[in-house]
Design a protein around this motif. Structure first.
Motif, PDB file in Angstrom:
ATOM      1  N   LEU A  88       0.820  -1.219   0.000  1.00 10.50           N
ATOM      2  CA  LEU A  88       0.000   0.000   0.000  1.00 10.50           C
ATOM      3  C   LEU A  88       0.851   1.265   0.000  1.00 10.50           C
ATOM      4  CD1 LEU A  88      -2.868  -1.152   2.360  1.00 10.50           C
ATOM      5  CD2 LEU A  88      -3.122  -0.394  -0.011  1.00 10.50           C
ATOM      6  N   ALA A  89       2.066   1.149   0.554  1.00 13.84           N
ATOM      7  CA  ALA A  89       2.953   2.318   0.589  1.00 13.84           C
ATOM      8  C   ALA A  89       3.374   2.735  -0.823  1.00 13.84           C
ATOM      9  CB  ALA A  89       4.186   1.999   1.435  1.00 13.84           C
ATOM     10  N   LEU A  90       3.246   1.808  -1.787  1.00 14.36           N
ATOM     11  CA  LEU A  90       3.647   2.118  -3.172  1.00 14.36           C
ATOM     12  C   LEU A  90       2.547   2.857  -3.940  1.00 14.36           C
ATOM     13  CD1 LEU A  90       5.144  -1.368  -4.111  1.00 14.36           C
ATOM     14  CD2 LEU A  90       6.428   0.678  -3.472  1.00 14.36           C
ATOM     15  N   LEU A  91       1.323   2.865  -3.365  1.00 18.38           N
ATOM     16  CA  LEU A  91       0.179   3.409  -4.100  1.00 18.38           C
ATOM     17  C   LEU A  91       0.327   4.887  -4.519  1.00 18.38           C
ATOM     18  CD1 LEU A  91      -2.629   3.075  -5.308  1.00 18.38           C
ATOM     19  CD2 LEU A  91      -3.602   3.427  -3.038  1.00 18.38           C
ATOM     20  N   PRO A  92       0.742   5.804  -3.611  1.00 19.95           N
ATOM     21  CA  PRO A  92       0.792   7.207  -4.031  1.00 19.95           C
ATOM     22  C   PRO A  92       1.669   7.447  -5.258  1.00 19.95           C
ATOM     23  CG  PRO A  92       1.047   7.031  -1.647  1.00 19.95           C
ATOM     24  CD  PRO A  92       1.097   5.642  -2.194  1.00 19.95           C
ATOM     25  N   LYS A  93       2.839   6.783  -5.284  1.00 22.51           N
ATOM     26  CA  LYS A  93       3.755   6.977  -6.416  1.00 22.51           C
ATOM     27  C   LYS A  93       3.138   6.401  -7.709  1.00 22.51           C
ATOM     28  CE  LYS A  93       8.586   6.327  -7.391  1.00 22.51           C
ATOM     29  NZ  LYS A  93       9.741   5.493  -7.141  1.00 22.51           N
ATOM     30  N   LEU A  94       2.526   5.241  -7.565  1.00 21.06           N
ATOM     31  CA  LEU A  94       1.907   4.587  -8.721  1.00 21.06           C
ATOM     32  C   LEU A  94       0.754   5.437  -9.255  1.00 21.06           C
ATOM     33  CD1 LEU A  94       1.538   2.021 -10.497  1.00 21.06           C
ATOM     34  CD2 LEU A  94       0.076   1.105  -8.698  1.00 21.06           C
ATOM     35  N   GLU A  95      -0.069   5.935  -8.333  1.00 18.72           N
ATOM     36  CA  GLU A  95      -1.224   6.750  -8.719  1.00 18.72           C
ATOM     37  C   GLU A  95      -0.768   8.021  -9.443  1.00 18.72           C
ATOM     38  OE1 GLU A  95      -3.901   7.488  -5.489  1.00 18.72           O
ATOM     39  OE2 GLU A  95      -5.492   8.022  -6.886  1.00 18.72           O
ATOM     40  N   LYS A  96       0.298   8.620  -8.903  1.00 15.23           N
ATOM     41  CA  LYS A  96       0.816   9.848  -9.511  1.00 15.23           C
ATOM     42  C   LYS A  96       1.284   9.575 -10.938  1.00 15.23           C
ATOM     43  CE  LYS A  96       3.914  13.505  -8.183  1.00 15.23           C
ATOM     44  NZ  LYS A  96       5.037  13.883  -7.360  1.00 15.23           N
ATOM     45  N   ARG A  97       1.976   8.447 -11.113  1.00 12.13           N
ATOM     46  CA  ARG A  97       2.497   8.105 -12.451  1.00 12.13           C
ATOM     47  C   ARG A  97       1.338   7.903 -13.433  1.00 12.13           C
ATOM     48  NH1 ARG A  97       6.159   4.119 -11.427  1.00 12.13           N
ATOM     49  NH2 ARG A  97       4.812   2.325 -11.755  1.00 12.13           N
ATOM     50  N   ILE A  98       0.326   7.149 -13.003  1.00 15.48           N
ATOM     51  CA  ILE A  98      -0.811   6.869 -13.894  1.00 15.48           C
ATOM     52  C   ILE A  98      -1.557   8.165 -14.218  1.00 15.48           C
ATOM     53  CG2 ILE A  98      -3.059   5.708 -14.023  1.00 15.48           C
ATOM     54  CD1 ILE A  98      -1.788   3.372 -12.470  1.00 15.48           C
ATOM     55  N   LEU A  99      -1.831   8.982 -13.201  1.00 14.02           N
ATOM     56  CA  LEU A  99      -2.571  10.231 -13.443  1.00 14.02           C
ATOM     57  C   LEU A  99      -1.791  11.167 -14.361  1.00 14.02           C
ATOM     58  CD1 LEU A  99      -4.121  11.019  -9.946  1.00 14.02           C
ATOM     59  CD2 LEU A  99      -5.318  10.313 -12.006  1.00 14.02           C
ATOM     60  N   ARG A 100      -0.474  11.181 -14.188  1.00 16.43           N
ATOM     61  CA  ARG A 100       0.340  12.060 -15.036  1.00 16.43           C
ATOM     62  C   ARG A 100       0.263  11.613 -16.497  1.00 16.43           C
ATOM     63  NH1 ARG A 100       5.592  11.081 -13.636  1.00 16.43           N
ATOM     64  NH2 ARG A 100       5.788   9.993 -15.575  1.00 16.43           N
ATOM     65  N   ARG A 101       0.407  10.291 -16.699  1.00 11.12           N
ATOM     66  CA  ARG A 101       0.356   9.766 -18.078  1.00 11.12           C
ATOM     67  C   ARG A 101      -1.015  10.004 -18.701  1.00 11.12           C
ATOM     68  NH1 ARG A 101       3.977   4.503 -19.232  1.00 11.12           N
ATOM     69  NH2 ARG A 101       5.878   5.289 -18.307  1.00 11.12           N
TER      70      ARG A 101
END
Ligand code: SF4
Length: 282
Positions: free
Chosen positions: A19-32
């Protein structure tokens, strides 16, 4: 029947570490997705968007991303979910409706006699019947109810596989369009996840806690079209071992076409002036 294309399942519930990886992953997806929407002008002020929700990871990721962008985008747009029920005995759209209700997203379920037609017409290719019916149902619903866009959850891996399928089996250089208006101009289909990797979306849907609903199709992974797609997926994965940047390079190539360096006269490949004349003297 199991689907040989299926990605390995992720264990529930995700650990604290995951779950700690979620913010970074979400940011990457939203940016793309944000860049894709901007580049291809996918969403405009006042849009009423119908999101195809199969209950698979990609469709959930798409719903999550669009509802998240709805809160922060400078333009106002509506999001509704739509699920086509193909009538496969093991497909249950109820959990999809429940999730949408919990999140305050209007959701519509449309029946399409896909299972019945496939059984009734064994001489026809089932996946062609299936995609034709799904498209027909979606297009007419969107048109009747004033939806300006239909958003589908196809991602980068889908686009790359389609590119290779067309190249290897279809004799053309083409993939799925990021934005396409139907011939009669009544429907516009958009693919906001076109630059997001499948594995990222799968993790995203998992970490966000969406239930993955089996599509119920007995042919999944077994039809000719599906097994060819699987072949290209495996090929890309194998090449990735020695070419780690293969997906980003292929993505870049799709946006950097040199028409004059291909053989298509419509794209600017020119025949030499006077060549016919010269040939006569050979
Ligand atoms: S494999 Fe997929 S496209 Fe083919 S019939 Fe089944 S659900 Fe439809």
């Amino acid at each position: 029947m199991t689907n040989p294309c299926a990605l390995p399942s992720l264990a529930y519930p995700p650990s604290e570490e995951d779950l700690a990886l979620l913010p970074k992953l979400e940011k990457r997806i939203l940016r793309r997705v944000g860049e894709t929407i901007k580049t291809y002008n996918l969403i405009e002020d006042g849009d009423k968007i119908l999101v195809g929700l199969s209950g698979g990871k990609d469709s959930w990721a798409l719903l999550e991303v669009l509802t998240s962008l709805q809160k922060r985008a400078p333009v106002k747009f509506q999001v509704h979910g739509i699920t086509v029920d193909p009538g496969f005995p093991n497909f249950d759209p109820d959990p999809i409706s429940e999730v949408c209700e919990q999140r305050g997203i209007p959701h519509h379920v449309l029946g399409a006699p896909i299972d019945a037609l496939i059984r009734r017409r064994p001489e026809e290719t089932p996946c062609i019947i299936c995609s034709r019916l799904r498209r027909g149902v979606l297009y007419s619903y969107a048109k009747q109810h004033g939806f300006t866009k239909i958003a589908l959850g196809h991602h980068l891996d889908d686009l790359l596989e389609t590119l290779l399928l067309n190249l290897f089996f279809g004799g053309k250089l083409a993939t799925m369009p990021v934005r396409l208006t139907s011939d009669d101009g009544a429907n516009t289909v958009i693919r906001p996840l076109a630059t997001c990797e499948e594995d990222d979306l799968r993790r995203f849907a998992w970490l966000k806690g969406y239930p993955i609903i089996p599509c119920g199709c007995p042919l999944c992974g077994c039809s000719i079209a599906e097994s060819r797609r699987k072949q290209t997926k495996v090929l890309i994965e194998q090449l990735k071992g020695s070419i780690p940047q293969i997906k980003s390079s292929m993505l870049k190539a799709m946006g950097n076409v040199k028409g004059s360096h291909l053989l298509d006269l419509k794209l600017g490949a020119h025949a030499s002036v006077g060549f016919d004349e010269a040939m006569e003297h050979l």
